[in-house]
Write a protein that holds these residues in place. Structure first.
Motif, PDB file in Angstrom:
ATOM      1  N   LYS A   1     -16.713   3.155   1.802  1.00 20.01           N
ATOM      2  CA  LYS A   1     -17.832   2.219   1.888  1.00 20.01           C
ATOM      3  C   LYS A   1     -17.739   1.239   0.717  1.00 20.01           C
ATOM      4  CE  LYS A   1     -20.313   3.827   5.405  1.00 20.01           C
ATOM      5  NZ  LYS A   1     -21.495   4.658   5.176  1.00 20.01           N
ATOM      6  N   LEU A   2     -18.062  -0.003   0.973  1.00 19.57           N
ATOM      7  CA  LEU A   2     -18.015  -1.010  -0.079  1.00 19.57           C
ATOM      8  C   LEU A   2     -18.988  -0.660  -1.202  1.00 19.57           C
ATOM      9  CD1 LEU A   2     -16.917  -3.721  -1.089  1.00 19.57           C
ATOM     10  CD2 LEU A   2     -18.720  -4.849   0.233  1.00 19.57           C
ATOM     11  N   PHE A   3     -20.189  -0.222  -0.827  1.00 15.42           N
ATOM     12  CA  PHE A   3     -21.198   0.153  -1.825  1.00 15.42           C
ATOM     13  C   PHE A   3     -21.681   1.573  -1.548  1.00 15.42           C
ATOM     14  CE2 PHE A   3     -21.826  -4.510  -1.268  1.00 15.42           C
ATOM     15  CZ  PHE A   3     -21.360  -4.897  -2.513  1.00 15.42           C
ATOM     16  N   LYS A   4     -21.557   2.431  -2.527  1.00 17.77           N
ATOM     17  CA  LYS A   4     -22.010   3.816  -2.373  1.00 17.77           C
ATOM     18  C   LYS A   4     -23.403   3.931  -2.973  1.00 17.77           C
ATOM     19  CE  LYS A   4     -17.277   5.575  -2.477  1.00 17.77           C
ATOM     20  NZ  LYS A   4     -16.268   6.386  -3.200  1.00 17.77           N
TER      21      LYS A   4
ATOM     22  N   ASN B   1     -10.840   0.227  -7.211  1.00 19.04           N
ATOM     23  CA  ASN B   1      -9.710   0.890  -6.551  1.00 19.04           C
ATOM     24  C   ASN B   1     -10.148   1.630  -5.283  1.00 19.04           C
ATOM     25  OD1 ASN B   1      -6.991   1.597  -6.302  1.00 19.04           O
ATOM     26  ND2 ASN B   1      -7.291   3.543  -7.380  1.00 19.04           N
ATOM     27  N   LEU B   2     -10.852   0.935  -4.397  1.00 18.99           N
ATOM     28  CA  LEU B   2     -11.384   1.547  -3.185  1.00 18.99           C
ATOM     29  C   LEU B   2     -10.326   1.617  -2.090  1.00 18.99           C
ATOM     30  CD1 LEU B   2     -14.874  -0.213  -3.035  1.00 18.99           C
ATOM     31  CD2 LEU B   2     -14.353   2.076  -3.888  1.00 18.99           C
ATOM     32  N   LYS B   3     -10.414   2.658  -1.266  1.00 18.46           N
ATOM     33  CA  LYS B   3      -9.508   2.818  -0.128  1.00 18.46           C
ATOM     34  C   LYS B   3     -10.087   2.081   1.084  1.00 18.46           C
ATOM     35  CE  LYS B   3      -8.171   7.410  -1.756  1.00 18.46           C
ATOM     36  NZ  LYS B   3      -8.182   8.866  -1.442  1.00 18.46           N
TER      37      LYS B   3
ATOM     38  N   SER C   1     -13.318  -9.808  -4.799  1.00 16.91           N
ATOM     39  CA  SER C   1     -11.939  -9.476  -5.161  1.00 16.91           C
ATOM     40  C   SER C   1     -11.892  -8.709  -6.477  1.00 16.91           C
ATOM     41  CB  SER C   1     -11.108 -10.759  -5.265  1.00 16.91           C
ATOM     42  OG  SER C   1      -9.775 -10.453  -5.596  1.00 16.91           O
ATOM     43  N   ALA C   2     -12.663  -9.176  -7.460  1.00 17.25           N
ATOM     44  CA  ALA C   2     -12.709  -8.507  -8.767  1.00 17.25           C
ATOM     45  C   ALA C   2     -13.306  -7.106  -8.638  1.00 17.25           C
ATOM     46  CB  ALA C   2     -13.521  -9.348  -9.744  1.00 17.25           C
TER      47      ALA C   2
ATOM     48  N   VAL D   1     -14.303  -1.085   3.333  1.00 22.44           N
ATOM     49  CA  VAL D   1     -13.329  -2.040   2.791  1.00 22.44           C
ATOM     50  C   VAL D   1     -12.480  -2.642   3.908  1.00 22.44           C
ATOM     51  CG1 VAL D   1     -11.330  -2.297   1.246  1.00 22.44           C
ATOM     52  CG2 VAL D   1     -13.271  -0.858   0.564  1.00 22.44           C
ATOM     53  N   SER D   2     -12.142  -1.839   4.906  1.00 24.83           N
ATOM     54  CA  SER D   2     -11.302  -2.322   6.008  1.00 24.83           C
ATOM     55  C   SER D   2     -12.012  -3.352   6.890  1.00 24.83           C
ATOM     56  CB  SER D   2     -10.825  -1.151   6.870  1.00 24.83           C
ATOM     57  OG  SER D   2     -11.918  -0.479   7.454  1.00 24.83           O
ATOM     58  N   ASP D   3     -13.335  -3.437   6.785  1.00 28.16           N
ATOM     59  CA  ASP D   3     -14.095  -4.412   7.569  1.00 28.16           C
ATOM     60  C   ASP D   3     -14.018  -5.816   6.966  1.00 28.16           C
ATOM     61  OD1 ASP D   3     -15.024  -2.480   9.373  1.00 28.16           O
ATOM     62  OD2 ASP D   3     -16.727  -1.975   8.090  1.00 28.16           O
TER      63      ASP D   3
END
Length: 287
Positions: free
Chosen positions: A208-211, A202-204, A195-196, A161-163
């Protein structure tokens, strides 16, 4: 940049370990180190002798052994399986030759030639049918990002998410094939999906964006494509991005940078598809 590996200690008792250390010190990527480790260990397990005593015949027999192995890969057809084995044999052979050269052993086996997989890209109509068929937000987001960015599937699955920067619609890709980070961009439409998705899950920042694993993603895309009568794989979406970018006038060096190709000749394969468009239009209009 060519790796500077030096030469082996003539008295080494563990040449494989020493070679891997040399690769690491020289700055080889994790992927290179992994492939070389697997290839050389496979070779040593096969020949069962001091690598400084191997012959060309030993190496050629090992290569034939690789080509005869059953991959047991249900995801690919017969031609894909054959190509995959040839690509593996080629990579392994190059790794072993480099290892032997580092040891001071000049062995020149036959290097398998791997045919390039046919490049296939989706048409605009197929893309529309595909996007309209997707119901789950995650599936739609995955396909949208692959189409917008040209990322390799493994690169996408490494994104945290931070990327992601929603403000300028960009992603920093850190875990790349060549070990060099790059920035890719996505459209406003994909930004709304993203965004949705982020709000709903509710990811930190470190998540990872996709698990999902690569194999699970591959199978998912194949199932979706099969229902639509489309050959759908992660790399087909990458090909589609590149082809569309060139068709719309994006300069080849820019496409190269977005795709993360080290050599622009790799990027040039997509110009063939565009040239086919030109040929078809010419014959249709001018005869």
């Amino acid at each position: 940049m060519k790796l500077q590996l030096g030469t082996a200690d003539p008295y080494t008792q563990d040449p494989l370990n020493d070679f891997i250390n040399a690769l690491t010190i020289s700055g080889a990527t994790e992927n290179t180190i992994r492939i070389y480790s697997i290839a050389i260990k496979d070779f040593l397990d096969y020949v069962r002798k001091d690598p400084r005593e191997v012959t060309v015949s030993d190496v050629n027999n090992w290569i034939m052994n690789i080509l005869r192995r059953d991959t047991r890969d249900k995801n690919n057809d017969v031609n894909d399986k054959r190509r995959k084995k040839t690509v593996t044999a080629r990579l392994y052979t190059i790794a072993v030759i480099r290892f032997l050269k580092w040891l001071g052993k000049d062995v020149r086996p036959t290097i398998p030639r791997a045919r390039r997989r046919e490049v296939r890209a989706l048409t605009e109509e197929q893309v529309n049918v595909l996007m309209n068929s997707l119901r789950k937000t995650r599936d739609k987001l995955i396909v949208s990002l692959l189409l917008d960015t040209g990322l390799r599937a493994k690169e996408l699955l490494s994104v945290t998410v931070s990327d992601i920067n929603l403000n300028n619609r960009s992603i920093i890709v850190r875990n790349t094939k060549n070990g060099e980070a790059r920035v890719v961009f996505f459209t406003e439409k994909t930004a709304k999906l993203l965004s949705a998705y982020l709000q709903r899950n509710n990811l930190k920042p470190e998540d990872k964006l996709f698990k999902i694993t690569y194999h699970a993603l591959y199978r998912k895309l194949k199932r979706i494509g099969k229902k639509l009568g489309i050959d759908l794989r992660p790399h087909v979406l990458r090909h589609t991005f590149a082809t569309n970018a060139i068709r719309k006038g994006v300069q080849l060096p820019i496409v190269q940078r977005l795709l993360g190709h080290k050599d622009i000749r790799t990027t040039q394969i997509y110009t063939h598809l565009v040239n086919e468009d030109v040929e078809q239009i010419y014959k249709k209009i001018l005869g």
